[in-house]
Design an enzyme around this catalytic site. Structure first.
Site, mmCIF file in Angstrom:
data_model
loop_
_atom_site.group_PDB
_atom_site.id
_atom_site.type_symbol
_atom_site.label_atom_id
_atom_site.label_comp_id
_atom_site.label_asym_id
_atom_site.label_seq_id
_atom_site.Cartn_x
_atom_site.Cartn_y
_atom_site.Cartn_z
ATOM 1 C CG HIS A 454 -1.732 1.330 1.272
ATOM 2 N ND1 HIS A 454 -1.580 2.345 2.087
ATOM 3 C CD2 HIS A 454 -2.684 1.749 0.595
ATOM 4 C CE1 HIS A 454 -2.111 3.340 2.090
ATOM 5 N NE2 HIS A 454 -3.304 2.857 1.113
ATOM 6 C CD GLU A 745 -10.860 -5.227 -10.814
ATOM 7 O OE1 GLU A 745 -9.763 -4.667 -10.520
ATOM 8 O OE2 GLU A 745 -11.702 -4.654 -10.475
ATOM 9 C CB THR A 767 -2.470 -5.606 -14.622
ATOM 10 O OG1 THR A 767 -2.065 -4.348 -14.541
ATOM 11 C CG2 THR A 767 -2.916 -5.719 -15.959
ATOM 12 C CG ASN A 768 -2.151 -3.227 -9.136
ATOM 13 O OD1 ASN A 768 -1.248 -3.663 -10.072
ATOM 14 N ND2 ASN A 768 -2.408 -2.336 -8.833
ATOM 15 C CG ASP A 769 -7.802 -6.636 -7.729
ATOM 16 O OD1 ASP A 769 -7.524 -7.454 -6.644
ATOM 17 O OD2 ASP A 769 -8.371 -5.630 -7.634
ATOM 18 C CB CYS A 831 -5.904 1.730 -14.906
ATOM 19 S SG CYS A 831 -7.422 0.554 -14.182
HETATM 20 MG MG MG Z 1 -8.788 -3.935 -8.777
#
Ligand code: MG
Ligand code: ADP
Ligand code: MG
Length: 872
Positions: A454, A745, A767-769, A831
């Site tokens: 974070h 995602e 693309t994080n999730d 994003c």
């Molecule tokens: Mg997400």
């Protein structure tokens, strides 16, 4: 039969992949007719083969090496181990991409007691002969047998002390001979065998050691930091020695054709007389400036200048060269495109264009986008950094330089900053409610968390320096004290840290302001000319959006609405909303939030001046918002006319075992459609208002629904959005158009993208999730095992920082194809954090995305990376 070995006369600069940078350029310099001690290069493929064969050099490769030794002997007229005319060589590493100082080199190989005696007598220079021998034993023991440098250095120091001298050059032939004997004894004691005397055995040992050094820990870390694949391997160069240590008519040095720090067009370099190898950089004596060579040896100097010009003209880039003078004769030992600071890179590229040496395209291509980061943040004074000793090193999570008084909570950070103090926030880890405090800080230091924790993500977004995952910190947040490097740090103590290197320093380190020179603008303008991808930004506030626009963002690709809820007393209304029991209660709380949120959106539309803005609806699990301390809980209870116990029970009920895969994203809107309703009203009303004030702006809201897994949960929320939006538009008598789309995602959404696209006007890859859902591990926990994955070569890089093209990338490609099959004009972006990573940007270009969206300070990086992808 494969060809594993090339003479310098057989290669050229285009063969870097095979011969490594050093080998290819030694060959090229040979072709140019420059004075290069001759030799051969064992290919990078031989290195890969060595690892495939279980760290062994197979017979075929061995045979070719032996053949080439014979060829080298013919070329040089010298013979390995010969008593009349012995051949001495260096064995040098050299990968495709230069990795300075990461791998090993051995000089003066081919010496033994007999040969050294021959050299001593024949040359009439015994000091030189014994100096070579003791250096060889030292390097061979260190590099091949891994005895460790320090034992030998101790022996040298002892000898110097006994003789009452301070300089290596003052050691006599006798001293050096004595040292060589001491070294050999040391070797025997440590290894249990005599020092090898057979030059061929020495050579094979050295070659293996160079191959092996490809896999040493510092090389592995360097590769990860610089995006160099492990699979490339290193070449090995075997080259005849040129001796810079023959006396006062010999020497060795390094030079750059332009200044690598500033880019100024002026030769810069250093040399040492009567010295060898790394003496210049190792600081055994203070080197002389290259200009002084003019006085010491005018002819050699003039010849060198001529060669510098020739090389720069030939490579059309700043060159970093190594040379040696052996008894007044100049030899070139290396040339390469020199490493440089971002500032120098921009200046050199622009100068070369102005000098007519290169095209704009080439200028765009020659700048490493990752470097630009350093230009956009304040920096520590480089001189001060050189003198300082860091107390620890952790992850360089967000670039910049931070210096300030230690505080332990976000509230303290804010309070101290409000009264004008410069603070750095030191925490175990940060959470979304720390945002205000993070913003108020010069920098953020966390004991836990990785590059995508974070703290790291938020700090990068804000352009605030962050060093994360400093596991050496022993943290006691409660008592506001931490221990590091044996010292206790209390609130108010000053520390400094560098988010570009990860180094932490005790006390205050002076900083200098970042300078954005005019060249950055020129390069960016060229980049914009060639790129196909659009570049948007992830921004939640007008200030961030403005910054991003200054840096060239063409819109907002991701506005995370939840971040807006932490400011001021908004969180109170939001908490009331969460802790409501009935729809009415919830609607009442939402009614308080609506105007505030509408105001935020208006400010964003204003800041964007008609450029697209994608607003994502509420995404994180609700428990992230609820109060934790008694006082806040009481406040909330009073506001809602509930008991503290009731509120606590509601908070407890929000607990989830796996919040990342829990009640979040569109699932919130499915359970509480009134949240989506409120957010829709806020967006549409804001858009209509701003459009009224600026009729010429093109305002078309893009509403993005997060975390869908099924066309049906998407459709459910979309229906709420469309009904609300249409009603708002009708009520306002407006003809506002809007789009509704979705994040992709979750793998299941990617796999059913054709169905989803029938109802979604755009996709944006989160693309994080998507990475964590595809791998099945959370980015907040990956820090615990990623290092083991690196060490075992399961991973070469962090999939949260560099997009995994094999798995996650395949899902993306599949979604695009499926999505466009049902909606040909679907527009698609990304994003996740990857939107600002150059290699990921290149991938996005290749698979045909319309835009990438990244944090404001990465916008210039993405622009450049996108141009480079288009020019490939
Ligand atoms: Mg997400
Ligand atoms: P790195 O890649 O770390 O720079 P190099 O292979 O360039 O390592 O070797 C380090 C130094 O050793 C060179 O700068 C040069 O001074 C010296 N060196 C290497 N090969 C020779 C050689 N054949 N003759 C003389 N000096 C050499
Ligand atoms: Mg070198």
């Amino acid at each position: 039969m494969a060809k594993w070995v090339y003479l310098f006369t057989e290669g050229n600069t285009s063969m870097k992949n095979l011969l490594g940078g050093k080998g290819a350029n030694l060959a090229e310099m040979t072709n140019l007719g420059l004075p290069v001690p001759q030799g051969f290069t064992i290919t990078t493929e031989a290195c890969t083969q060595y690892y495939e064969d279980g760290r062994k050099i197979n017979d075929e490769i061995m045979g070719q090496i032996m053949e080439h030794i014979t060829k080298m002997e013919e070329i040089t007229g010298k013979k390995f181990g010969d008593k009349e005319n012995p051949l001495l060589v260096s064995v040098r590493s050299g990968a495709r991409a230069s990795m300075p100082g990461m791998m090993d080199t051995i000089l003066n190989l081919g010496l033994n007691e007999e040969v050294v005696n021959v050299l001593a007598t024949k040359s009439g220079n015994p000091r030189w002969a014994w100096d070579c021998y003791r250096r060889f034993i030292q390097m061979y023991s260190d590099v091949v047998m891994e005895v460790g440098k320090k034992y030998f250095e101790e022996l040298i120091d002892k000898m110097k002390e006994e003789k009452g001298i301070t300089q290596d050059v003052d050691l006599t032939a006798e001293d050096l001979k004595e040292l060589a004997n001491q070294f050999k004894a040391e070797y025997k004691e440590k290894i249990g065998e005599e020092f090898p005397t057979d030059p061929k055995e020495q050579l094979m040992g050295a070659i293996q050691a160079v191959f092996r050094s490809w896999d040493n820990p510092r090389a592995n870390i360097y590769r990860r930091d610089n995006d160099i694949p492990y699979s490339w391997g290193t070449a090995v160069n075997v080259q005849m020695m040129a001796f810079g240590n023959m006396g006062e008519t010999s020497g060795t040095g390094v030079a750059f054709t332009r200044n690598p720090a500033t880019g100024e067009k002026k030769l810069m370099g250093e040399f040492l007389m009567n010295a060898q190898g790394e003496d210049v950089v190792a600081g055994v004596r203070t080197p002389q400036k290259i200009d002084q060579l003019k006085e010491v040896m005018p002819e050699v100097y003039n010849q060198f200048i001529e060669i510098c010009n020739k090389l720069e003209d030939h490579y059309r880039d700043m060159q970093d060269m190594e040379f040696t003078i052996e008894d007044k004769k100049l030899y070139m030992l290396q040339t390469r495109n020199g490493k440089r600071t971002a500032k120098a890179a921009l200046k050199i590229a622009c100068d070369l264009v102005d000098e007519g040496m290169i095209s704009e395209e080439k200028a765009v291509k020659m700048i490493d986008p990752r470097n630009l980061d350093t230009l956009l943040h304040p920096q520590f004074d480089t001189e001060a950094v050189k003198k300082a000793t860091p107390i620890a090193k952790a992850l360089a999570a967000a670039p910049g330089a931070a210096c300030g008084k230690v505080v332990f909570t976000a509230d303290d950070a804010k309070a101290w900053a409000d009264r004008g103090e410069k603070v750095v926030l030191v925490r175990l880890e940060t959470s979304p409610e720390d945002i205000e405090g993070m913003k108020a800080s010069q920098g953020i230091l966390t004991a836990r968390g990785g590059m995508t924790s974070h703290a790291a993500v938020v700090a990068r977004g804000m352009g605030t320096c962050c060093v994360s995952g400093c596991s050496e910190i022993i943290m006691d947040e409660e008592n506001k004290v931490f221990k590091l490097a044996g010292k206790e740090y209390h609130e108010g103590d000053i520390i400094s840290f560098d988010g570009s290197t990860g180094y932490i320093y005790d006390g205050a380190m002076p900083t200098v302001d970042a300078t954005i020179v005019g060249e950055l603008e020129r390069i960016m303008a060229w980049a914009d000319k060639y790129r196909k991808l659009k570049v948007r930004t992830n921004a939640d506030t007008p200030a961030d959006a403005k910054k991003a626009r200054e840096l060239g963002a063409e819109g907002i690709g991701l506005c995370r609405t939840e971040h807006m809820f932490f400011e001021g007393d908004r969180i109170d209304a939001f908490r009331e909303m969460i802790c409501s029991d009935t729809v009415e209660e919830r609607e009442a709380a939402l009614a308080k939030i609506l105007p505030v949120q509408q105001g935020d959106f208006e400010a964003l539309y204003e800041a964007l001046e008609g450029n697209p803005v994608t607003i994502r609806f509420l995404d994180p699990p609700l428990h992230e918002f609820v109060p934790t301390d008694e006082e806040d809980i009481k406040k909330l209870a009073d506001a809602q006319g509930k008991s503290v116990e009731t509120i606590k029970a509601i908070i407890a009920s929000l607990h989830e075992f796996n919040p990342m895969m829990g009640h979040r994203g569109c699932r919130l809107a499915v359970t509480y459609p009134e949240i989506a309703k409120m957010q829709t009203s806020a967006v549409i009303r804001a858009a209509i208002n701003v459009k009224k004030a600026h009729p010429d702006w093109n305002i078309k809201p893009e509403i993005m629904i997060p975390l869908i897994s099924d066309v049906k949960d998407y459709k459910f929320v979309k229906k709420v959005v469309v009904e609300t939006a249409d009603a708002e538009i009708k009520a306002a008598g407006s003809d506002m158009k809007y789009e509704v789309g979705t994040m992709i995602e979750i793998p299941r959404a990617a796999l059913s993208a054709d169905e989803i696209a029938e109802d979604a006007e755009f996709f944006c890859f989160g693309t994080n999730d998507l990475t964590q859902m595809t791998y099945g591990f959370s980015r907040d926990d990956a820090g615990k095992f990623l290092n083991a994955y690196y060490d075992t070569k399961i991973f070469e890089s962090d999939p949260f920082a560099k997009l995994d093209q094999v798995g996650v990338g395949k899902l993306m490609e599949m979604s695009i194809k499926l999505g466009k099959s049902t909606r040909p004009d679907l527009h698609i972006g990304i994003c996740g954090e990857h939107g600002g990573d150059p290699s990921s940007v290149e991938f996005c270009h290749k698979i045909g995305l319309d835009y990438v969206s990244c944090s404001p300070f990465r916008v210039p990086i993405a622009r450049l990376a996108a141009a480079q992808a288009a020019l490939k």
